[in-house]
Design a protein around this motif. Structure first.
Motif, mmCIF file in Angstrom:
data_model
loop_
_atom_site.group_PDB
_atom_site.id
_atom_site.type_symbol
_atom_site.label_atom_id
_atom_site.label_comp_id
_atom_site.label_asym_id
_atom_site.label_seq_id
_atom_site.Cartn_x
_atom_site.Cartn_y
_atom_site.Cartn_z
ATOM 1 N N ILE A 519 0.896 -1.155 -0.168
ATOM 2 C CA ILE A 519 -0.074 -0.012 0.045
ATOM 3 C C ILE A 519 0.977 1.229 0.079
ATOM 4 C CG2 ILE A 519 -1.675 1.289 1.242
ATOM 5 C CD1 ILE A 519 -2.512 -1.097 2.497
ATOM 6 N N ASP A 520 0.707 2.190 -0.897
ATOM 7 C CA ASP A 520 1.258 3.406 -0.857
ATOM 8 C C ASP A 520 0.517 4.426 -0.050
ATOM 9 O OD1 ASP A 520 2.210 6.031 -1.656
ATOM 10 O OD2 ASP A 520 2.471 5.520 -3.626
ATOM 11 N N LEU A 521 1.242 4.755 1.037
ATOM 12 C CA LEU A 521 0.435 5.622 2.050
ATOM 13 C C LEU A 521 0.184 6.921 1.777
ATOM 14 C CD1 LEU A 521 2.754 4.561 5.334
ATOM 15 C CD2 LEU A 521 0.494 3.643 4.768
ATOM 16 N N GLU A 522 0.931 7.356 0.718
ATOM 17 C CA GLU A 522 0.308 8.784 0.200
ATOM 18 C C GLU A 522 -0.842 8.694 -0.721
ATOM 19 O OE1 GLU A 522 4.029 10.143 -1.668
ATOM 20 O OE2 GLU A 522 4.873 10.434 0.190
ATOM 21 N N THR A 523 -0.916 7.765 -1.752
ATOM 22 C CA THR A 523 -1.672 7.781 -2.704
ATOM 23 C C THR A 523 -2.827 6.630 -2.401
ATOM 24 O OG1 THR A 523 -0.908 5.912 -4.001
ATOM 25 C CG2 THR A 523 0.166 8.265 -4.533
ATOM 26 N N LYS A 524 -2.711 6.053 -1.416
ATOM 27 C CA LYS A 524 -3.633 4.983 -0.941
ATOM 28 C C LYS A 524 -3.884 3.693 -2.047
ATOM 29 C CE LYS A 524 -4.076 7.606 2.664
ATOM 30 N NZ LYS A 524 -3.259 7.289 3.763
ATOM 31 N N GLN A 525 -2.919 3.891 -3.047
ATOM 32 C CA GLN A 525 -2.937 2.724 -4.058
ATOM 33 C C GLN A 525 -2.617 1.308 -3.544
ATOM 34 O OE1 GLN A 525 -4.393 2.838 -7.474
ATOM 35 N NE2 GLN A 525 -4.112 0.513 -7.098
ATOM 36 N N ARG A 526 -3.186 0.463 -3.840
ATOM 37 C CA ARG A 526 -2.769 -0.876 -3.454
ATOM 38 C C ARG A 526 -2.063 -1.569 -4.648
ATOM 39 N NH1 ARG A 526 -5.990 -5.588 -0.072
ATOM 40 N NH2 ARG A 526 -4.940 -7.192 -0.986
ATOM 41 N N TYR A 527 -1.224 -2.254 -4.290
ATOM 42 C CA TYR A 527 -0.344 -3.033 -5.521
ATOM 43 C C TYR A 527 -0.128 -4.565 -5.201
ATOM 44 C CZ TYR A 527 0.877 1.745 -6.751
ATOM 45 O OH TYR A 527 1.026 3.030 -7.397
ATOM 46 N N GLN A 528 -0.140 -5.355 -6.133
ATOM 47 C CA GLN A 528 0.153 -6.852 -6.132
ATOM 48 C C GLN A 528 1.882 -6.689 -6.489
ATOM 49 O OE1 GLN A 528 -2.075 -9.877 -7.518
ATOM 50 N NE2 GLN A 528 -0.767 -11.476 -7.714
ATOM 51 N N VAL A 529 2.534 -6.973 -5.437
ATOM 52 C CA VAL A 529 4.117 -7.108 -5.661
ATOM 53 C C VAL A 529 4.788 -8.299 -6.321
ATOM 54 C CG1 VAL A 529 6.215 -6.889 -4.510
ATOM 55 C CG2 VAL A 529 4.192 -5.653 -3.662
ATOM 56 N N THR A 530 4.064 -9.450 -5.748
ATOM 57 C CA THR A 530 4.544 -10.870 -6.421
ATOM 58 C C THR A 530 3.378 -11.538 -6.892
ATOM 59 O OG1 THR A 530 4.154 -11.942 -4.450
ATOM 60 C CG2 THR A 530 6.372 -11.006 -4.449
ATOM 61 N N THR A 531 3.922 -12.213 -7.923
ATOM 62 C CA THR A 531 2.837 -13.385 -8.487
ATOM 63 C C THR A 531 3.508 -14.697 -8.484
ATOM 64 O OG1 THR A 531 1.825 -11.860 -9.973
ATOM 65 C CG2 THR A 531 1.502 -14.256 -10.322
ATOM 66 N N SER A 532 3.071 -15.703 -7.513
ATOM 67 C CA SER A 532 4.005 -16.748 -7.152
ATOM 68 C C SER A 532 3.269 -17.965 -7.663
ATOM 69 C CB SER A 532 4.058 -16.820 -5.680
ATOM 70 O OG SER A 532 4.811 -18.180 -5.273
ATOM 71 N N ARG A 533 3.955 -19.021 -7.874
ATOM 72 C CA ARG A 533 3.198 -20.308 -8.232
ATOM 73 C C ARG A 533 2.595 -20.882 -7.141
ATOM 74 N NH1 ARG A 533 5.579 -25.757 -9.128
ATOM 75 N NH2 ARG A 533 4.399 -26.815 -10.648
ATOM 76 N N LEU A 534 3.053 -20.997 -6.168
ATOM 77 C CA LEU A 534 2.748 -21.878 -4.948
ATOM 78 C C LEU A 534 2.329 -20.996 -3.668
ATOM 79 C CD1 LEU A 534 5.079 -24.798 -4.978
ATOM 80 C CD2 LEU A 534 2.788 -24.700 -5.781
ATOM 81 N N GLY A 535 3.189 -19.834 -3.316
ATOM 82 C CA GLY A 535 2.871 -18.997 -2.434
ATOM 83 C C GLY A 535 4.070 -18.096 -2.167
ATOM 84 N N ALA A 536 3.840 -16.816 -1.711
ATOM 85 C CA ALA A 536 5.058 -15.950 -1.400
ATOM 86 C C ALA A 536 4.658 -15.145 -0.172
ATOM 87 C CB ALA A 536 5.171 -14.870 -2.402
ATOM 88 N N TYR A 537 5.640 -14.973 0.751
ATOM 89 C CA TYR A 537 5.421 -14.359 1.937
ATOM 90 C C TYR A 537 6.628 -13.636 2.423
ATOM 91 C CZ TYR A 537 2.370 -18.553 1.712
ATOM 92 O OH TYR A 537 1.502 -19.820 1.434
ATOM 93 N N ASN A 538 6.133 -12.758 3.493
ATOM 94 C CA ASN A 538 7.072 -12.393 4.662
ATOM 95 C C ASN A 538 8.421 -11.467 3.880
ATOM 96 O OD1 ASN A 538 5.864 -14.314 6.021
ATOM 97 N ND2 ASN A 538 7.312 -15.824 5.803
#
Length: 993
Positions: A519-538
Motif C-alpha cells: 500500500i502506498d501511504l500517500e496515494t492509498k493505491q494498493r499493488y500486488q508485488v509478487t505473483t507466485s506459483r505456490l505462495g509468497a510470504y514475509n
C-alpha cells in the motif's frame, strides 16, 4: 517430632512405579466457577467470567446447527477454560468426558485467521463432541455400557481414521466461522506443493506420513477428503451416513473404507485418488493463467530433504538471517551470504508468532517458559540473542505472556503484544535492557493485535488488528498512540505487515494464492508485488533499499528469494475480491455463514464449582486387558474433570500366574507433591528356573528335575509422595522426578512344589535359596528414587537426541518405622543401591547417534546361611534396577557394574505399503557392545563373573491396519563373548505418536 515425621513419611511417600502418570492440572490456589446451560457446563477460573458467559452463550447457540450434518444431538458436557497456559490449543476427551480450551490466542495470522480465537475453538472442538456422540451407536453403544469410555474411545478411533475426526472439524470451522483453516491457503500449502510437483503419494503415505518426504498432517488430508466428497455428492450429511455405518460395526476390519464404498462405490484409496487428481487439475489450471514473478534465489540447498528458510531479515553486511527448520533439522537461526550458510544459534521451544525481527546484530523471538510443577501453567517469553557477542537473555521477565516481539531500528526498544489471564490484549513498548514497560497503548474495545513491527525511522508501529467484524492493518503513532486503519475491516486474511518508507508490505491470500502486496501511504493505491506459483510470504527490504527479500514456496520448502525494489513493476489492484471457490460449497450446504455474528448475550447465573463434590467421576468400568496382554482387569476408574484425583478399584487376574488379587488406589495431584496410596490383596504364584540361583555355600550341587513353582497369599499397602518437576530450558527438554514410598507386604501360606516348604528347599542338604521372594511374615520396605533427564529436541528424522544426559537413582531398604508410640519392623532384611547414567552424542553422519550408559548396583546379599540358627534366612533381595548386558543370563551379585556403547543409524526410508495391512516407513539399526561384572565375597570364596556381549538390533517403524500411531518392531542378534552364548530375540517396541 521424629515419630511424627516417620508417620507422615509412611502416609505420603511415593507410590509404586505403576502409578507414575502426572496429570495436567493447575496450581492449587485457583478458585473455579461454573456457568450452566441446558447442554454445557462451562468451568472457568476466577477473573474469567466475561469470556465464560460468552462461551456459554456461544456453545448453546451452535449446539444444534453444528450437529445437524451428523444427525445427532450431544448430551451435556463440561467445557474448561484454561487461562494459565500460553499455548494456543484445545482438545476433547472422554477419559473423562470434557473439553478444554487453552485461551491465549496465537499471533500467527495463518493459524488464527480473521476471527476470534475462542469462537474458532468452540466451533472445532464442539464438532468433536458431536462426533463422539455420533459414534455411540450400535455395537459401540453396547461396548460403552459394558466397558466404559476408554473402550468406546478406542473402538470409535479404530472405526474412523484420525483424518476424518480432524478434517470434519476443520470443515465445520470453515463453514460456520468468518475464517477457519479451510479458508487459509497456507493451511494447504505443502499438500498443494506436493501435488503440483508430481508427488501424488499413495493414500497410505499421505495419511500415515513419511521420513523421506514432507507430508502435511492428517488435518490437511482430512479437510480435503471431507470437503471433496461433500462437494461431489452435494450432500452435507454424507459423512454422517458413512460413519454411522462404520461405527455400528467397528469390530469389522476396514469398516470405514467399506462404508465409503457402500455410499460412493469407491473405497477410501480410490476416493483419495479422485480427490488428489481433481485438486491437481484445478490448481494447475489456476497456475497456467498466471505470469509469474522472476526472482533470484538466495539460499543454496545441500540436500533434497524438505527444509524451510523462514522470515528473511537483511543485515548491514548484506547477509540474511533466517530461521531454518525442516524434516531433518530442528529450528535454528542461520545467516545466508554468497551462497553459504552459517549457523548462528539454536533456540528453544518456539512460540511461533509467524515473524522474526533483527537490529544491531541481535534477533528476538518468542519462546515458551514452563512452571516447574503445574503442567497447564506456562509462559511466552521474549528472548534476544546477539550473534556478534554470543550473548542471550530474556526480556521483560520469565513469567510473562508475550505473543510477539520486534526490535526498534536502533535496537533499544521492543514492541510486543501481551495477552493477560483475562483474555485482554495489549500493545506494549518495552525498554530493551531492563524490560521496563515504556508505553502501554489503550485498547478499551479489546481488539486483537498481532505481528507488530516498527517503521524504519522508529516513529510508527504497523500492526494487524482484528475486530468483531474482521481484520485490518493499522498504523500506530509510537508517541501518541493514534491509530489509522490502512485497509477496510474485512475477512481478508492479511498478515506480516512491514513498513518501509511510504510503503506497507503485507501477505494476502485474496487471489486464492498467497502473495505479497503493498500500500502506498500517500496515494492509498494498493499493488500486488509478487505473483507466485505456490505462495509468497514475509517481505523484507534490504538495508540499502534496493531489494525486496521474501519467502517463495518451492518443491523442497520455503526459499529466500529477492527482487528489485521497483514500484513500477508492481501490478495495481483496484477491487479486492476474495476467492472462495474451494470452500464455497461448504458454506452454502450448512446455510449459516454468519452463525457466530448473532450469538445472544444472555447473562447466566454463576456459582462456585466444588472440587470436593466433583472428585468422584467414574469414566471407566468393566473388564479390559492391559496393553501387554498379561493381565485382565475388572474394575472402576474415576478422575475428576480438573485432573486432580484418580481413584481406581477392582480385581486383577494375572494370566501368567493364573491367580488374581483385589486392588484399590488413590492418586491426589492437587498439591505440590503428588500423594499416592495403593492397596492389594489376593493370591500370587510364580514359576522360576533354578539355574543361576545361589545354594548354600560349601555344599554340593543339587540337580532339580522340575522348575520350582511358588504360591502364596499376599496383602500389600504402598503409600507416598512424588514430586515431578519440569526443567525444560532453551533447546533441551528437562525433567526431574523425586519420590519416596513405604510399602508393607504381608505374605501367608507360602509354598513350593518341590518339597512343599518355602523359598529354601529341599529340606535336606544341599539347598536352593531364592532371595527375591518373601516367605512368611511381613516385609516393610522403603524406596527412595531420583531421576532426571536433559535431552535436546529432535527433528522428525532424528532417532535419538544429538545431545543429552539422564540418570536414575534408587535406594531400597527395610527400615524401622515409628507410628505414634509403636515401632514397626520387617521380618526381612534387605538393602540396595542402584545408579545408572545415560549419555547421547552426535554420530558420524546426520541422524546418526552414539549413546551409552554406566551403571552400578549394590545388593545386600547374605554370605552365610544356617538353618539351625536362622542366620541369613531373613535376607531379601529387591528387584534389579540397572540395565544388564544383552543376550546374557545374569545372576545376582552383591556388587554389579555394567556399561554399554551403542551406535544408532537409519538404514532406509522405504515407504512401502503391503496393501492395508502393513506400512513400513523406516528401517534402522543399532550396534552395541555391553559389559558387566558382578562379584560377591563369601567367607570361603569369591564368586565373580564377567559378562561381555556384542551384537546388532534392527527395527522397523511400521503402521498396522492403517492405524496412525506408529510402532517399532524388530529383532536382536547377541553374541556372548564371555560367557559364550548366541541369542536371537524378537523386539516389540513402543508406539511413536
Amino acid at each position: 517430632m521424629k515419630r511424627i515425621l516417620s508417620f507422615l513419611l509412611f502416609l505420603f511417600s511415593v507410590i509404586a512405579h505403576a502409578q507414575t502418570t502426572v496429570l495436567e492440572n493447575n496450581p492449587t490456589g485457583i478458585h473455579w466457577y461454573q456457568v450452566n446451560t441446558p447442554h454445557f457446563r462451562v468451568l472457568f477460573p476466577k477473573g474469567f467470567e466475561e469470556q465464560a458467559q460468552r462461551m456459554a452463550n456461544t456453545l448453546e447457540y451452535i449446539h444444534d446447527p453444528e450437529a445437524k450434518s451428523l444427525g445427532t444431538r450431544p448430551r451435556k458436557i463440561s467445557v474448561i477454560l484454561q487461562n494459565q497456559s500460553s499455548q494456543s490449543n484445545a482438545f476433547v476427551s472422554i477419559l473423562p468426558r470434557r473439553s478444554e480450551f487453552y485461551t491465549m490466542p496465537p499471533q500467527d495470522y495463518n493459524f488464527i485467521g480473521t476471527g476470534d480465537w475462542l469462537n474458532m475453538l468452540a466451533s472445532h472442538e464442539y464438532r468433536h463432541v458431536v462426533q463422539y456422540q455420533h459414534a455411540t451407536r450400535g455395537f459401540n453403544r453396547l461396548i460403552y455400557y459394558i466397558f466404559g469410555t476408554p473402550t468406546l474411545a478406542g473402538m470409535a478411533q479404530a472405526a474412523a481414521p484420525q483424518w476424518f475426526w480432524e478434517g470434519d472439524a476443520v470443515v465445520t470451522e470453515t463453514a460456520f466461522t468468518r475464517s477457519g483453516r479451510g479458508k487459509i491457503p497456507y493451511f494447504n500449502l505443502v499438500f498443494r506443493t506436493n501435488l503440483l510437483e508430481g508427488r501424488t503419494f499413495n493414500y497410505h503415505k499421505q495419511y500415515l506420513r513419511s521420513y523421506k518426504h514432507n507430508i502435511p498432517n492428517h488435518y490437511v488430508l482430512g479437510y480435503n477428503m471431507v470437503s471433496y466428497l461433500r462437494k461431489k455428492t452435494n450432500d452435507p450429511e454424507i459423512w454422517g451416513k458413512i460413519t454411522a455405518r462404520s461405527w455400528n460395526v467397528p469390530f469389522i476390519p476396514f469398516a470405514f473404507s467399506n462404508a465409503i464404498h457402500n455410499k460412493t462405490n469407491r473405497y477410501v484409496t480410490g476416493l483419495y485418488t479422485d480427490m488428489a487428481t481433481e485438486l491437481r487439475k484445478e490448481w494447475q489450471k489456476e497456475i497456467d493463467q498466471l505470469k509469474l514473478t522472476s526472482f533470484e534465489k538466495v539460499n543454496v540447498r545441500s540436500s533434497s530433504a524438505y527444509t524451510d528458510y523462514f522470515y528473511p531479515q537483511p543485515q548491514e553486511d548484506g547477509s540474511i538471517l533466517v530461521m531454518k527448520s525442516g524434516i531433518g533439522d530442528i529450528e535454528q537461526f542461520v545467516l545466508l551470504k554468497d551462497g553459504q550458510e552459517k549457523k548462528v544459534f539454536t533456540p528453544g521451544f518456539i512460540n511461533d508468532a509467524g515473524m522474526l525481527s533483527t537490529a544491531e546484530n541481535s534477533v528476538v523471538w518468542n519462546e515458551y517458559g514452563y512452571d516447574p510443577r503445574w503442567l497447564v501453567k506456562n509462559f511466552s517469553l521474549i528472548k534476544i540473542y546477539d550473534y556478534k557477542t554470543k550473548q542471550k537473555r530474556v526480556i521483560g521477565g520469565r513469567h510473562e505472556r508475550y505473543g510477539s516481539a520486534a526490535l526498534s531500528p536502533k535496537g533499544d526498544k521492543i514492541v510486543t503484544v501481551r495477552s493477560d489471564n483475562g483474555y485482554h490484549n495489549t500493545l506494549l513498548v518495552l525498554e530493551l535492557f531492563t524490560g521496563k514497560v515504556l508505553k502501554e497503548f489503550d485498547n478499551p474495545q479489546n481488539y486483537f493485535y498481532s505481528m507488530p513491527r516498527w517503521s524504519d525511522d522508529g516513529s510508527k508501529i504497523i500492526v494487524l488488528k482484528t475486530t468483531a467484524t474482521g481484520k485490518t492493518i493499522t498504523l500506530v503513532d509510537a508517541a501518541s498512540g493514534a491509530e489509522t486503519d490502512l485497509l477496510p475491516v474485512s475477512k481478508e486474511n492479511a498478515g506480516h505487515p512491514v513498513l518501509y518508507g511510504k510503503y506497507v508490505f503485507f501477505n494476502s491470500p485474496s487471489s486464492g494464492i498467497d502473495n505479497i502486496y503493498a500500500i502506498d501511504l500517500e496515494t492509498k493505491q494498493r499493488y500486488q508485488v509478487t505473483t507466485s506459483r505456490l505462495g509468497a510470504y514475509n517481505a523484507a527490504v534490504s538495508k540499502d533499499g534496493k531489494s525486496i527479500y521474501y519467502n517463495d514456496q518451492s518443491r523442497d520448502g520455503l526459499d529466500v528469494v529477492k527482487i528489485p525494489f521497483d514500484p513500477a513493476a508492481w501490478q495495481p489492484v483496484n477491487d479486492v475480491v476474495i476467492d472462495d471457490t474451494e470452500y464455497k460449497h461448504l458454506v452454502e450446504q450448512e446455510g449459516r455463514p454468519m452463525l457466530f455474528d448473532s450469538i445472544p448475550q444472555q447473562t447466566l447465573p454463576v456459582k462456585r464449582y466444588s472440587k470436593l463434590k466433583g472428585m468422584i467421576n467414574p469414566f471407566s468400568w468393566g473388564p479390559y486387558l492391559e496393553s501387554n496382554l498379561t493381565r485382565a482387569d475388572f474394575g472402576i476408574t474415576s478422575r475428576d474433570i480438573l485432573s486432580t484425583t484418580t481413584i481406581t478399584t477392582g480385581y486383577t487376574y494375572d494370566i501368567n500366574e493364573r491367580d488374581g488379587f483385589w486392588r484399590a488406589g488413590v492418586s491426589y495431584q492437587g498439591l505440590f507433591p503428588i500423594v499416592d496410596v495403593n492397596v492389594t490383596k489376593g493370591s500370587r504364584s510364580a514359576t522360576r528356573d533354578a539355574v543361576g540361583y545361589f545354594k548354600v555355600v560349601g555344599r554340593d550341587t543339587t540337580v532339580v528335575t522340575q522348575k520350582p513353582k511358588f504360591q502364596w497369599d499376599e496383602e500389600n499397602v504402598e503409600a507416598g509422595l512424588r514430586i515431578p518437576l519440569v526443567t525444560t530450558s532453551s533447546r533441551f527438554y528437562g525433567a526431574v522426578n523425586i519420590g519416596n514410598y513405604i510399602g508393607y507386604t504381608r505374605v501367608t501360606n507360602f509354598r513350593n512344589n518341590i518339597d512343599g516348604g518355602g523359598r529354601l528347599f529341599p529340606s535336606n542338604y544341599p539347598q536352593y535359596f531364592f532371595r527375591d521372594y518373601q516367605d512368611h511374615g511381613n516385609l516393610l520396605y522403603n524406596h527412595f528414587s531420583v531421576s532426571a533427564q536433559r535431552l535436546m529436541k529432535r527433528s522428525r528424522r532424528d532417532i535419538n537426541s544429538k545431545w543429552g544426559q539422564a540418570f536414575f537413582l534408587h535406594i531400597l531398604n527395610t527400615p524401622t518405622v515409628y507410628i505414634f508410640d509403636k515401632i514397626y519392623t520387617s521380618d526381612y532384611s534387605g538393602n540396595q543401591f542402584s545408579f545408572y547414567g545415560l549419555g547421547y552424542f552426535p554420530g558420524l553422519f546426520k541422524h546418526h547417534s552414539f549413546y551409552g550408559y554406566w551403571a552400578y548396583q549394590y545388593s545386600d546379599i547374605a554370605t552365610t546361611l544356617n538353618i539351625k540358627t536362622g542366620e541369613g534366612l531373613n535376607n531379601y533381595t529387591f528387584r534389579n534396577w540397572v540395565p544388564l548386558p544383552r543376550g546374557q543370563s545374569v545372576a545376582r551379585f552383591r556388587n554389579f557394574y555394567s556399561m554399554s556403547g551403542n551406535y544408532t543409524l537409519p538404514l532406509w526410508y522405504p515407504d512401502i505399503a503391503l496393501g492395508p495391512l502393513l506400512n513400513v516407513q523406516r528401517v534402522r539399526a543399532n550396534l552395541f557392545f555391553d559389559y558387566g561384572y558382578g562379584s560377591t565375597v563369601y567367607p570361603k570364596e569369591v564368586v565373580s563373573q564377567e559378562y561381555v556381549s556384542t551384537g546388532a538390533e534392527m527395527k522397523f517403524d511400521i503402521n498396522i491396519m492403517r492405524f496412525l500411531p506408529q510402532i517399532d518392531v524388530g529383532f536382536r542378534y547377541s553374541y556372548g563373548i564371555r560367557p559364550s552364548v548366541t541369542k536371537f530375540e524378537l523386539l516389540i517396541g513402543t508406539f511413536n505418536f
